[in-house]
Design a protein around this motif. Structure first.
Motif, short mmCIF file in Angstrom:
data_model
loop_
_atom_site.label_atom_id
_atom_site.label_comp_id
_atom_site.label_asym_id
_atom_site.label_seq_id
_atom_site.Cartn_x
_atom_site.Cartn_y
_atom_site.Cartn_z
N ALA A 1 0.76 -1.23 0.09
CA ALA A 1 0.03 0.04 -0.11
C ALA A 1 0.82 1.16 -0.17
O ALA A 1 0.51 2.12 -0.91
CB ALA A 1 -0.91 -0.17 1.19
N THR A 2 1.92 1.23 0.85
CA THR A 2 2.89 2.33 0.82
C THR A 2 3.58 2.62 -0.50
O THR A 2 3.42 3.70 -1.01
CB THR A 2 3.89 2.25 1.97
OG1 THR A 2 3.27 2.01 3.02
CG2 THR A 2 4.80 3.39 2.14
N LYS A 3 4.02 1.55 -1.19
CA LYS A 3 4.51 1.68 -2.20
C LYS A 3 3.66 2.37 -3.45
O LYS A 3 3.82 3.12 -4.17
CB LYS A 3 5.10 0.38 -2.73
CG LYS A 3 6.23 -0.11 -2.16
CD LYS A 3 6.85 -1.56 -2.61
CE LYS A 3 8.21 -2.14 -1.92
NZ LYS A 3 8.34 -3.44 -2.36
N ALA A 4 2.19 1.63 -3.24
CA ALA A 4 1.36 1.93 -4.36
C ALA A 4 1.05 3.53 -4.26
O ALA A 4 0.83 4.18 -5.30
CB ALA A 4 0.10 1.15 -4.25
N ILE A 5 0.93 4.09 -2.97
CA ILE A 5 0.61 5.23 -2.87
C ILE A 5 1.78 6.31 -3.47
O ILE A 5 1.47 7.33 -4.11
CB ILE A 5 0.49 5.67 -1.25
CG1 ILE A 5 -1.07 4.87 -0.77
CG2 ILE A 5 0.28 7.25 -1.16
CD1 ILE A 5 -2.21 5.50 -1.65
N ILE A 6 2.93 5.66 -3.02
CA ILE A 6 4.08 6.69 -3.66
C ILE A 6 4.29 6.91 -5.11
O ILE A 6 4.43 7.93 -5.66
CB ILE A 6 5.46 6.07 -2.79
CG1 ILE A 6 5.15 6.57 -1.36
CG2 ILE A 6 6.43 6.91 -3.74
CD1 ILE A 6 6.61 5.96 -0.57
N VAL A 7 3.96 5.57 -5.49
CA VAL A 7 4.29 5.38 -7.15
C VAL A 7 3.12 6.23 -7.80
O VAL A 7 3.25 6.87 -8.70
CB VAL A 7 4.00 4.08 -7.57
CG1 VAL A 7 4.00 3.96 -9.01
CG2 VAL A 7 5.54 3.35 -7.09
N PHE A 8 2.02 6.42 -7.20
CA PHE A 8 0.82 6.94 -7.80
C PHE A 8 1.11 8.45 -7.88
O PHE A 8 0.59 9.15 -8.83
CB PHE A 8 -0.53 6.72 -7.24
CG PHE A 8 -1.90 7.14 -7.71
CD1 PHE A 8 -2.31 6.53 -9.14
CD2 PHE A 8 -2.63 8.26 -7.41
CE1 PHE A 8 -3.38 7.22 -9.87
CE2 PHE A 8 -3.72 8.80 -7.92
CZ PHE A 8 -3.89 8.17 -9.21
#
Length: 297
Positions: free
Chosen positions: A80-87
């Motif tokens: 989730a943390t990675k996904a938010i940052i990438v987005f």
């Protein structure tokens, strides 16, 4: 003996060795092809010896991360943390490269201040949350993503990915709405959520001493100090103070609740104290922002 530094000046090498002896650190000098190698007798003395060398050479001491940050650094980022940052980075890049020039307009709380909440009421519900993904400059997104990386992964590993995403949705939406009421739709950034994560972790550790991770006190002081600097208008750039305040307050409320829920213990005195502090952050910010508006009008 363990080498830790080298230099070409014999006299300086001797001064460093002498300073080491004054601090009960034995430093030996070896001449290898006219290069003076500094060696220390014990591994546990390397850090002190290196600091002596750096100070004598006119350099700052080595930065040694705190125990808390060493533990935080070892925690892997969750999905989730990675996904938010990438987005966030993708949205920023698409706008900066002019690939999707209308993207920010679609993701703002409202595409036109005159429309108010009409777009959200008429079905464009995503606008309530999407302003958190908008950033207006490299330093803006860099600052927010670095904090998101560290704070987000701690919440995710201690609770779950679903909890983090729900936390972001709730805190982001409420902080966005509060900022809209004060400044209109021209705002964006993850900082309200970042302050929410900070507030949560700060309070959760205070009410649950068994929690594995904690934030260094210096960093909590730094972020709260930054909060007040922004509120007082020290910086010339536009800042979403109301989003910061609501995010911090909501995060503190959540941390107080879950800290006691997970331990099964109620600390009424501290609950009232820190709940009042959380309310004070938002109340003070509202008062300051309304005063600023009155001065403009």
């Amino acid at each position: 003996m363990i080498p830790f530094a080298s230099l070409a000046d014999k006299r300086m090498a001797e001064k460093i060795a002498q300073e080491g002896r004054s601090q009960n650190i034995y430093i030996e000098i070896k001449n290898v092809n006219n290069e003076y190698i500094l060696e220390v007798d014990k591994e546990e003395n390397i850090e002190i010896a290196t600091d002596i060398y750096r100070v004598m050479m006119g350099l700052p001491k080595q930065f040694t991360p705190s125990k808390e940050w060493s533990e935080i650094a070892a925690v892997p980022m969750g999905f989730a943390t990675k996904a938010i940052i990438v987005f966030c980075i993708a949205v920023y890049a698409l706008d900066a490269l002019k690939i999707m020039p209308e993207l920010y307009s679609v993701m703002k709380f409202s595409s036109d201040p005159k429309l108010g909440l009409n777009e959200i009421v008429q079905g464009q519900f995503w606008r309530a949350i999407t302003p958190i993904f908008l950033h207006f400059g490299l330093m803006h997104i860099l600052f927010n993503m670095l904090w998101m990386k560290d704070l987000g992964k701690l919440v995710e590993v201690e609770r779950s990915s679903n909890f983090l995403l729900l936390f972001i949705l709730v805190v982001g939406s409420i902080s966005n709405f509060s900022q809209y009421l004060i400044s209109g739709p021209n705002f964006g950034g993850m900082s309200g959520v970042v302050y929410g994560l900070l507030g949560y972790l700060w309070m959760y550790k205070r009410f649950n001493k068994e929690s594995k991770y904690s934030l260094p006190k210096s960093d909590v002081i730094l972020m709260v100090g930054w909060f007040f600097l922004c509120l007082m208008g020290v910086f010339v750039f536009s800042i979403a103070n109301m989003a910061h305040a609501l995010g911090l307050s909501l995060g503190m409320f959540a941390g107080i609740f879950y800290g006691q829920y997970d331990t099964g213990r109620t600390d009424m005195k501290n609950s009232l104290l820190f709940t009042s502090l959380a309310i004070l952050f938002s109340g003070l910010t509202l008062g300051v922002e309304l005063f600023k508006l009155s001065q403009i009008q």
